[in-house]
Design a protein around this motif. Sequence first.
Motif, PDB file in Angstrom:
ATOM      1  N   VAL A  94       0.879  -1.178   0.000  1.00 25.70           N
ATOM      2  CA  VAL A  94       0.000   0.000   0.000  1.00 25.70           C
ATOM      3  C   VAL A  94       0.909   1.217   0.000  1.00 25.70           C
ATOM      4  O   VAL A  94       1.667   1.430   0.947  1.00 25.70           O
ATOM      5  N   TYR A  95       0.889   1.983  -1.067  1.00 27.77           N
ATOM      6  CA  TYR A  95       1.782   3.137  -1.218  1.00 27.77           C
ATOM      7  C   TYR A  95       0.958   4.383  -1.464  1.00 27.77           C
ATOM      8  O   TYR A  95       0.200   4.454  -2.429  1.00 27.77           O
ATOM      9  N   ARG A  96       1.165   5.374  -0.614  1.00 24.98           N
ATOM     10  CA  ARG A  96       0.576   6.685  -0.914  1.00 24.98           C
ATOM     11  C   ARG A  96       1.576   7.469  -1.759  1.00 24.98           C
ATOM     12  O   ARG A  96       2.746   7.589  -1.400  1.00 24.98           O
ATOM     13  N   THR A  97       1.112   7.972  -2.883  1.00 28.22           N
ATOM     14  CA  THR A  97       1.974   8.723  -3.789  1.00 28.22           C
ATOM     15  C   THR A  97       1.077   9.454  -4.777  1.00 28.22           C
ATOM     16  O   THR A  97      -0.134   9.237  -4.779  1.00 28.22           O
TER      17      THR A  97
ATOM     18  N   ALA B 160      -4.605  14.429  -5.658  1.00 28.62           N
ATOM     19  CA  ALA B 160      -3.316  14.395  -4.974  1.00 28.62           C
ATOM     20  C   ALA B 160      -3.317  13.397  -3.827  1.00 28.62           C
ATOM     21  O   ALA B 160      -2.267  12.928  -3.405  1.00 28.62           O
ATOM     22  N   ARG B 161      -4.497  13.094  -3.319  1.00 26.18           N
ATOM     23  CA  ARG B 161      -4.582  12.140  -2.207  1.00 26.18           C
ATOM     24  C   ARG B 161      -4.869  10.755  -2.789  1.00 26.18           C
ATOM     25  O   ARG B 161      -6.008  10.312  -2.841  1.00 26.18           O
TER      26      ARG B 161
ATOM     27  N   PHE C 206     -12.409  10.951   4.436  1.00 22.56           N
ATOM     28  CA  PHE C 206     -11.508   9.804   4.514  1.00 22.56           C
ATOM     29  C   PHE C 206     -10.939   9.703   5.927  1.00 22.56           C
ATOM     30  O   PHE C 206     -10.547  10.700   6.515  1.00 22.56           O
ATOM     31  N   LYS C 207     -10.897   8.493   6.470  1.00 23.09           N
ATOM     32  CA  LYS C 207     -10.454   8.304   7.852  1.00 23.09           C
ATOM     33  C   LYS C 207      -9.212   7.421   7.964  1.00 23.09           C
ATOM     34  O   LYS C 207      -8.734   7.170   9.069  1.00 23.09           O
ATOM     35  N   GLY C 208      -8.736   6.912   6.831  1.00 31.96           N
ATOM     36  CA  GLY C 208      -7.532   6.090   6.889  1.00 31.96           C
ATOM     37  C   GLY C 208      -7.795   4.673   6.407  1.00 31.96           C
ATOM     38  O   GLY C 208      -8.765   4.419   5.688  1.00 31.96           O
ATOM     39  N   TYR C 209      -6.895   3.772   6.771  1.00 26.10           N
ATOM     40  CA  TYR C 209      -7.103   2.368   6.386  1.00 26.10           C
ATOM     41  C   TYR C 209      -6.463   1.455   7.414  1.00 26.10           C
ATOM     42  O   TYR C 209      -5.525   1.828   8.115  1.00 26.10           O
ATOM     43  N   ARG C 210      -7.058   0.286   7.509  1.00 26.59           N
ATOM     44  CA  ARG C 210      -6.533  -0.748   8.406  1.00 26.59           C
ATOM     45  C   ARG C 210      -6.033  -1.887   7.527  1.00 26.59           C
ATOM     46  O   ARG C 210      -6.710  -2.269   6.562  1.00 26.59           O
ATOM     47  N   LEU C 211      -4.861  -2.402   7.830  1.00 25.97           N
ATOM     48  CA  LEU C 211      -4.337  -3.514   7.040  1.00 25.97           C
ATOM     49  C   LEU C 211      -4.896  -4.814   7.610  1.00 25.97           C
ATOM     50  O   LEU C 211      -4.698  -5.132   8.785  1.00 25.97           O
TER      51      LEU C 211
END
Lengths: 334, 487
Positions: A151-154, A161-162, A241-246
């Motif tokens: 999982v890569y934020r870029t 952009a998000r 958006f609140k994020g993510y859980r793996l």
Amino acid sequence: MRPAIFILLFSLLQPVLGETQRAEQLYTSQGCAACHQINQPVDPNKVMVGPPLAAVGSRYADDPKGLETILTSLRQGGGGKWGQNEMPPQSHLTKEHSGQLARWIFTLRQEDGAGDNNKATQDPPKTVTHSPLIGEKRLGTVVQVTDTPLVYRTYLPGVSARAIAVGLPAKMGGISYAFSAAGCRLLYVWRGGFLDMEKAWTGHGGWYAGIIGERFYHAPAGFPLRIGNAFDREENPQLEFKGYRLVEGQPRFLYEVDGRPVSQEMRYDASSKTLTLHFTTSNITEPIRFLVPSDRQTGYASKDAERHPGHLLVHPDKNSRFSIQVPIQIRLQP
Amino acid sequence: MSRMFPSLTAVFLSALLSSPLTQANPSYRVENVAVPEGVVMEVSGMDYSADGVLYLCTRRGDVWTQKDGQWRRFAQGLHEPMGLCIGSKGQVFVSQRPEITQLIDEDGDGVADLYQTITDGFSMIASFHQYTYGLVQDAKGDLWGTLSGTGKTRPDGRPAGAKAFALEPYRMWSFKVSPKGEFVPWSSGLRSANGIGMNLEGGLFAADNQGEWVGTSMLHHLEQGDFHGHPEALRWDDRFKGKGDPAKLPIEQLEKIRKMPAVFLPHGELSNSPGAPVCDTTAGKFGPFAGQLFIGDVVHPVVMRIALEKVNGEYQGACFPFIKGGSQGEGLKAGINRLVFAPDNSLLIGSVGEGNWNRGRPGTGLQRVVYSGEVPFEIHHIELQKNGFKLHFTKALDADQMLSSDQVALSSYHYAYHAAYGSPKMELKTIAVSGVERSADGKSVTLDVAELEAGKIYQFSLKGIADRSGKALRNASAYYTLNELIK
């Protein structure tokens, strides 16, 4: 050489007092410095964005068409002469500025010890296989999925952009997909590789990551869920958006729809070529709809929802947990 | 998570191998700190947890932990994080480009499972120059950071110019994030203030990087509503919102509302591209500089030291070189982005790597500065007087030595406040020192200066000053920013 170009070059070669200083200012003010050093040894072990300008000047020093080549690269963009990067056309430069820059670059020479050893950059980059802890393989700046999801934020092409890139190992379907954290939704799916982070990581950094492989699915526009009967197909609900859980390495995206917490996971089954979206919510008693584009209605399926024109209506007792199968057609290369 | 990643339960066993690089400085030695092999560790944020675990984030988006020489990766795939801090309850916060994120290890296996968005209450475009710099937490639990200006970018992400803009809210502002995740814009006009720090009094400081409207790099004290100088940011100030291009306001008008930086960092001499300031919280265990600020430079291997005082209620003060790199230096290997004091009271130095960030020098990773216990002979701080300056030293001066004004070269200048990129020293002139007087205990010297002027930087260069053992000053230059005269 056509006369017009000849005249242009001739006029470019007229010396102008202080032009070096002006060109150096342009080098900074027009953005050249973002990718080019003026004079620096070419390090074959390092990825460069663009070649040092003194190396360019040195290479074309004895070339009667050298100045023209540099000018053409500035005007029309360049590529293939120095490593793998392409320079975009510097169309923001005025004719006068591109002429000043080209002439200045043409006069630059590399300092001692900084020879034109650019050919070495053509060597394949050294493989850096990280400790198994890393869970990925980085071949230079190319990131490959091994046996765990990534999982890569870029920055990704075509995403806000998000952006979030997810790469799945073969046992989980072997695809990669782009998720927009701003839009809280899947945008597209590709296969054949994950990301090249060269422009995001090296040089100044912060450019888009490159997608490796072939995009084969684009999700319909707009956020697909609607809560309640007073819904607007065209207008997205309020999304946060609140994020993510793996979860077993795959992201479970967390967001709020009109203030209601929703989570979303995606699973891909390579054998049936089926992408399934799994949603969970809590304490929602109003109807939940999953919008379906009118031109792609047929492929959507769910045992948790009822088919209606333009949407799937989730069975009320399935509101807290429902799944939607999304039709994906893979066009095979001829 | 451990079920899926059995290999992750292993740890790097690369010991904390530290090798002294030079003994040139008997008070401070610089050591290399081993990092995991094969990892590009461009350090962009560091902090220690209460139980002594180092958390470190990198420009490539990884977060590492290290304790007892054992490294492991705590998180990955962040978008160029430029700040990290450990909250009072042990929370791990990072500032990445799109948001402030809390990384939570839910199952206690030492690897984060939940990447929780704390706030994304600022606008984004996909620009190469949109950094979210941070990050510190104050006693109330608020998080603090700064947003860089935007670089104009082509549709495919390529830079289209070197100028900074603030076309989206709240670029070029400092911000606060409340414990509930509320994003509060705080002060404006920061072009690219790479990182943030807090002194012992809870004052917030960030160092802006030289560029348009920033004549030289400068350390700002950030208070609510401050305007630090880059007019682009005023687009999002209620006073100027919707009133056209603030960069076209008359400079006289901007000068009236601009808050002067607490300390100018002279370009080319001390700093080209400062990183995040860190306060010496060791209460003397790192030497005689408790409460002062240290700050590295991304371009040059140098650590600076800053000693502030309050005059008429506003911070101002002096900066000094502290540790230098280069062939004549003291062992620093590369440009420095982040600093943190370790539990053992050494100063950990995080360097960034290739690219414009340090002009192509190699040397990412970690070093540290260890205090030997031998007090260095340095100017401790400079105290403004009504008619001059009082230089306080860390040790008493040689009592037999005659002092004369010839031993002090003093000059003054300022930097232009204008839209152009950077500024030369303006109105540089030599300042006469009419009297030099040593205090009874020998630890301070008062310099009489006939004409003191507000809005100037006073540059000191001392020579022939020795302590009682005959040792010369380690760093004989200092730069005092005089915004306020004593009333």
